[in-house]
Scaffold this motif. Sequence first.
Motif, PDB file in Angstrom:
ATOM      1  N   VAL A  78       0.867  -1.325   0.069  1.00 47.59           N
ATOM      2  CA  VAL A  78       0.074  -0.096  -0.145  1.00 47.59           C
ATOM      3  C   VAL A  78       0.742   1.371   0.080  1.00 47.59           C
ATOM      4  N   PHE A  79       0.400   2.082  -0.648  1.00 48.94           N
ATOM      5  CA  PHE A  79       1.170   3.548  -0.717  1.00 48.94           C
ATOM      6  C   PHE A  79       0.697   4.602  -0.255  1.00 48.94           C
ATOM      7  N   LEU A  80       1.197   5.524  -0.011  1.00 48.82           N
ATOM      8  CA  LEU A  80       0.893   6.798   0.487  1.00 48.82           C
ATOM      9  C   LEU A  80       1.406   8.000  -0.362  1.00 48.82           C
ATOM     10  N   GLN A  81       0.861   8.569  -1.105  1.00 50.15           N
ATOM     11  CA  GLN A  81       1.703   9.454  -1.972  1.00 50.15           C
ATOM     12  C   GLN A  81       1.231  10.832  -1.401  1.00 50.15           C
ATOM     13  N   MET A  82       2.207  11.689  -0.848  1.00 50.95           N
ATOM     14  CA  MET A  82       2.041  12.968  -0.360  1.00 50.95           C
ATOM     15  C   MET A  82       2.399  13.967  -1.141  1.00 50.95           C
ATOM     16  N   ASN A  83       1.785  14.907  -1.507  1.00 49.10           N
ATOM     17  CA  ASN A  83       2.026  16.171  -2.293  1.00 49.10           C
ATOM     18  C   ASN A  83       1.966  17.516  -1.636  1.00 49.10           C
ATOM     19  N   ASN A  84       2.904  18.463  -2.083  1.00 46.75           N
ATOM     20  CA  ASN A  84       2.664  19.991  -1.471  1.00 46.75           C
ATOM     21  C   ASN A  84       2.923  19.921  -0.058  1.00 46.75           C
ATOM     22  N   LEU A  85       4.018  19.187   0.322  1.00 46.19           N
ATOM     23  CA  LEU A  85       3.951  18.936   1.754  1.00 46.19           C
ATOM     24  C   LEU A  85       4.529  20.202   2.590  1.00 46.19           C
ATOM     25  N   THR A  86       4.138  20.364   3.832  1.00 46.93           N
ATOM     26  CA  THR A  86       4.360  21.447   4.603  1.00 46.93           C
ATOM     27  C   THR A  86       5.294  21.067   5.815  1.00 46.93           C
ATOM     28  N   HIS A  87       5.657  21.820   6.549  1.00 44.84           N
ATOM     29  CA  HIS A  87       6.475  21.847   8.058  1.00 44.84           C
ATOM     30  C   HIS A  87       5.488  21.009   8.673  1.00 44.84           C
ATOM     31  N   GLU A  88       4.195  21.021   8.783  1.00 37.73           N
ATOM     32  CA  GLU A  88       3.123  20.587   9.730  1.00 37.73           C
ATOM     33  C   GLU A  88       2.987  19.227   9.468  1.00 37.73           C
ATOM     34  N   ASP A  89       3.488  18.662   8.506  1.00 38.76           N
ATOM     35  CA  ASP A  89       3.476  17.235   7.920  1.00 38.76           C
ATOM     36  C   ASP A  89       4.651  16.479   8.408  1.00 38.76           C
ATOM     37  N   THR A  90       5.342  17.038   9.192  1.00 38.90           N
ATOM     38  CA  THR A  90       6.419  16.324   9.807  1.00 38.90           C
ATOM     39  C   THR A  90       5.994  15.461  10.889  1.00 38.90           C
ATOM     40  N   ALA A  91       6.351  14.400  10.859  1.00 40.96           N
ATOM     41  CA  ALA A  91       5.695  13.164  11.892  1.00 40.96           C
ATOM     42  C   ALA A  91       6.444  11.771  11.401  1.00 40.96           C
ATOM     43  N   VAL A  92       6.182  11.004  12.430  1.00 38.70           N
ATOM     44  CA  VAL A  92       6.353   9.475  12.018  1.00 38.70           C
ATOM     45  C   VAL A  92       5.322   9.112  11.368  1.00 38.70           C
ATOM     46  N   TYR A  93       5.356   8.387  10.435  1.00 41.60           N
ATOM     47  CA  TYR A  93       4.269   7.605   9.616  1.00 41.60           C
ATOM     48  C   TYR A  93       3.984   6.170   9.770  1.00 41.60           C
ATOM     49  N   TYR A  94       3.037   5.687  10.188  1.00 38.44           N
ATOM     50  CA  TYR A  94       2.838   4.387  10.352  1.00 38.44           C
ATOM     51  C   TYR A  94       1.721   3.606   9.562  1.00 38.44           C
ATOM     52  N   CYS A  95       2.163   2.417   9.194  1.00 42.83           N
ATOM     53  CA  CYS A  95       1.197   1.645   8.323  1.00 42.83           C
ATOM     54  C   CYS A  95       0.612   0.586   9.333  1.00 42.83           C
ATOM     55  N   ALA A  96      -0.756   0.292   9.272  1.00 42.12           N
ATOM     56  CA  ALA A  96      -1.442  -0.316  10.071  1.00 42.12           C
ATOM     57  C   ALA A  96      -2.503  -1.169   9.152  1.00 42.12           C
ATOM     58  N   ALA A  97      -2.590  -2.421   9.640  1.00 40.20           N
ATOM     59  CA  ALA A  97      -3.725  -3.453   8.981  1.00 40.20           C
ATOM     60  C   ALA A  97      -4.973  -3.826  10.126  1.00 40.20           C
ATOM     61  N   ALA A  98      -6.024  -3.640   9.856  1.00 32.54           N
ATOM     62  CA  ALA A  98      -7.241  -3.890  10.296  1.00 32.54           C
ATOM     63  C   ALA A  98      -8.079  -5.086   9.781  1.00 32.54           C
ATOM     64  N   GLU A  99      -8.524  -6.106  10.337  1.00 27.66           N
ATOM     65  CA  GLU A  99      -8.991  -7.329   9.773  1.00 27.66           C
ATOM     66  C   GLU A  99     -10.633  -7.151   9.876  1.00 27.66           C
ATOM     67  N   TYR A 100     -10.910  -6.660  11.262  1.00 29.70           N
ATOM     68  CA  TYR A 100     -12.441  -7.023  11.610  1.00 29.70           C
ATOM     69  C   TYR A 100     -13.427  -5.812  11.223  1.00 29.70           C
ATOM     70  N   TYR A 101     -12.680  -4.743  10.700  1.00 27.66           N
ATOM     71  CA  TYR A 101     -13.757  -3.497  10.627  1.00 27.66           C
ATOM     72  C   TYR A 101     -13.960  -3.061   9.317  1.00 27.66           C
ATOM     73  N   ALA A 102     -15.267  -2.562   8.935  1.00 24.39           N
ATOM     74  CA  ALA A 102     -15.391  -2.048   7.529  1.00 24.39           C
ATOM     75  C   ALA A 102     -14.535  -1.080   7.161  1.00 24.39           C
ATOM     76  N   PHE A 103     -14.475  -0.098   7.718  1.00 30.01           N
ATOM     77  CA  PHE A 103     -13.871   1.304   7.502  1.00 30.01           C
ATOM     78  C   PHE A 103     -13.248   1.722   9.047  1.00 30.01           C
ATOM     79  N   PRO A 104     -12.231   1.316   9.429  1.00 34.36           N
ATOM     80  CA  PRO A 104     -11.656   1.524  10.641  1.00 34.36           C
ATOM     81  C   PRO A 104     -10.865   2.996  10.403  1.00 34.36           C
ATOM     82  N   SER A 105     -10.825   3.547  11.407  1.00 35.10           N
ATOM     83  CA  SER A 105     -10.188   4.960  11.459  1.00 35.10           C
ATOM     84  C   SER A 105      -9.417   5.328  12.706  1.00 35.10           C
ATOM     85  N   LEU A 106      -9.832   4.488  13.718  1.00 37.07           N
ATOM     86  CA  LEU A 106      -9.027   4.568  15.106  1.00 37.07           C
ATOM     87  C   LEU A 106      -8.172   3.831  15.386  1.00 37.07           C
TER      88      LEU A 106
END
Length: 123
Positions: A78-106
């Motif tokens: 899975v890819f995350l394309q990030m455009n027009n980045l700003t200083h506020e986008d500075t962070a550690v970015y994590y990839c995560a997998a969910a098996e049991y929820y249809a549209f998880p976001s938490l």
Amino acid sequence: QVQPVESGGGSVQAGDSLRLTCTATGRFFSRYTMGWFRQAPGKEREFVGAGSKSGFTYYSDSMKGRFTISRDNIKNTVFLQMNNLTHEDTAVYYCAAAEYYAFPSLPGEFGLWGQGTQVTVSF
């Protein structure tokens, strides 16, 4: 189950683009919704968006427009394309997998996490 592994982070300048990659080892990748989160110093982990097991992509309202998620079920990636980045986008970015929820976001809805990749955007 799958184990996400992120790559592609680095240091860029404001206005640049960057693509993060998450490759999941293990089996049955297509059974998982694959999400991206980020965490800046001193802040809570924040949902960026996800690619669901049904092929639908969805995003946090604040991420719409500049960030795009895509997935390749053949390559378990899975890819995350990030455009027009700003200083506020500075962070550690994590990839995560969910098996049991249809549209998880938490964060608690995702059971499997990568180690994260640092993205630093300078002014």
